[in-house]
Design a protein around this motif. Structure first.
Motif, PDB file in Angstrom:
ATOM      1  N   TYR A   1      36.405  10.874 -63.598  1.00  8.66           N
ATOM      2  CA  TYR A   1      35.116  11.024 -62.884  1.00  8.66           C
ATOM      3  C   TYR A   1      35.153   9.986 -62.299  1.00  8.66           C
ATOM      4  O   TYR A   1      34.853   9.335 -62.035  1.00  8.66           O
ATOM      5  N   GLU A   2      34.961  10.928 -60.096  1.00 10.02           N
ATOM      6  CA  GLU A   2      34.834  10.271 -59.514  1.00 10.02           C
ATOM      7  C   GLU A   2      33.462   9.836 -59.049  1.00 10.02           C
ATOM      8  O   GLU A   2      33.821  10.723 -58.663  1.00 10.02           O
ATOM      9  N   GLN A   3      32.807   9.156 -59.034  1.00 11.83           N
ATOM     10  CA  GLN A   3      31.448   9.221 -58.332  1.00 11.83           C
ATOM     11  C   GLN A   3      31.026   9.317 -57.255  1.00 11.83           C
ATOM     12  O   GLN A   3      29.621  10.101 -56.869  1.00 11.83           O
ATOM     13  N   ARG A   4      31.760   8.518 -56.371  1.00  9.89           N
ATOM     14  CA  ARG A   4      31.348   8.484 -54.766  1.00  9.89           C
ATOM     15  C   ARG A   4      31.845  10.122 -54.829  1.00  9.89           C
ATOM     16  O   ARG A   4      31.365  10.515 -53.708  1.00  9.89           O
ATOM     17  N   THR A   5      33.087  10.659 -54.621  1.00 12.00           N
ATOM     18  CA  THR A   5      32.789  12.193 -54.057  1.00 12.00           C
ATOM     19  C   THR A   5      32.278  12.984 -55.433  1.00 12.00           C
ATOM     20  O   THR A   5      32.734  14.255 -55.087  1.00 12.00           O
TER      21      THR A   5
ATOM     22  N   THR B   1      41.949  19.144 -60.103  1.00  9.72           N
ATOM     23  CA  THR B   1      40.792  18.742 -59.334  1.00  9.72           C
ATOM     24  C   THR B   1      39.304  19.567 -59.572  1.00  9.72           C
ATOM     25  O   THR B   1      39.726  20.546 -58.873  1.00  9.72           O
TER      26      THR B   1
END
Length: 309
Positions: free
Chosen positions: A245-249, A260
């Motif tokens: 999990y990419e928190q910023r995006t 994705t």
């Protein structure tokens, strides 16, 4: 010789028919051997190996004779009973004229006549028999690879009211435990007591994430609770765990083939080979404030398959 000697033609016809019958016998030997030789694990080690060897021989020899009979029979038919002459047919562009098309039909009819397929019923019938029996071993082997899945692929262990249990440590989780940016891997309560827990986990694994509610897509809001959303962890491409999990995006990434998914767009695919969004698990809270499933998944999780509606 078959062109000028009727006896030679009849002899060749019987030889071809014999090869097709031999193919049928090979198919039957394979089928009988498959069912007749019982692989009983309670036998002694030597007896088990002997039966295994016998089974392999019957399967291999039967299938080889089945295919060889058809192949050699077809070649022998062409060599001995069909005309032996060279013909040249020049290629032409686009659609032929009506005269050329009619000539082509006549050529096909002449080929059927010259092959003797219509006037040699012995060869025709034995070929039909050999070709009809030949696919049976494949059907038997494929059908015996395991039970039919039925609705197993379309359903998971989740049902309405199941508490979300932390994976792997276990224990329920309250909505208040989830702060902005929190990520938790969860499974349905009681899955460890199921008949096949590993198989059930492979379909029911869920990723629980909390983000700002106003970032969520309208279609995902009915299944969310206070900005907390739950999506299948199983990639819709090849079934790998979507655990990055990419928190910023607010993107979820499958590490296997880089598919994705965008959490703010109801886990829509924005990159990679996956063709479907990750299914959402509708959640709510019980009287004690613990997160529970509001309903089962509304669609199958994981990769696509033929019967998937």
């Amino acid at each position: 010789m078959a062109d000028t000697d009727p006896k030679a033609a009849k002899r060749a016809e019987r030889q071809v028919a014999f090869l097709f019958v031999l193919s049928m016998v090979g198919t039957l030997v394979m089928i009988v051997g498959y069912f007749a030789v019982k692989m009983d694990h309670e036998l002694g080690f030597i007896d088990y190996l002997n039966r295994l060897e016998l089974s392999n021989k019957l399967l291999g020899i039967g299938m080889a004779v089945s295919l060889l009979g058809i192949g050699v029979g077809a070649v022998h038919w062409a060599k001995t009973l069909m005309p032996d002459e060279e013909r040249i047919d020049y290629r032409h562009l686009q659609r032929g004229s009506d005269e050329v098309r009619a000539e082509a039909v006549d050529m096909l009819a002449t080929g059927v006549e010259e092959s003797g397929f219509a006037r040699r019923p012995l060869i025709r019938n034995t070929l039909i028999g050999a070709m009809a029996l030949f696919p049976l071993p494949g059907l038997i082997l494929f059908r015996d690879t395991g039970p039919l899945p039925g609705k197993y692929l379309a359903t998971t262990f989740w049902k309405a009211g199941d508490r979300l249990m932390l994976d792997p440590e276990g224990g329920p989780i309250k909505a208040s435990d989830m702060v902005l940016g929190s990520v938790a891997h969860v499974l349905p309560e009681g899955i460890e007591e199921s008949e096949h827990p590993l198989n059930e986990k492979a379909k029911a694994a869920v990723l629980l994430i909390r983000l700002e509610e106003d970032l969520l897509a309208p279609e995902s809001l009915p299944g969310a609770h206070g900005g907390i959303v739950a999506y299948s962890k199983i990639c819709t491409h090849m079934g790998c765990p979507v655990a990055l999990y990419e928190q910023r995006t607010h993107h979820l990434l499958c590490p296997c083939h880089q598919s994705t998914f965008d959490l703010t767009q109801n886990c829509k695919v924005i990159f990679g080979p996956a063709k479907r969004a990750l299914p959402q698990l509708a959640i709510t809270v019980d009287d004690e404030g613990y997160l529970v499933a509001a309903a089962p998944f509304s669609e199958p999780t994981g990769p696509s398959y033929w019967e998937r509606s």
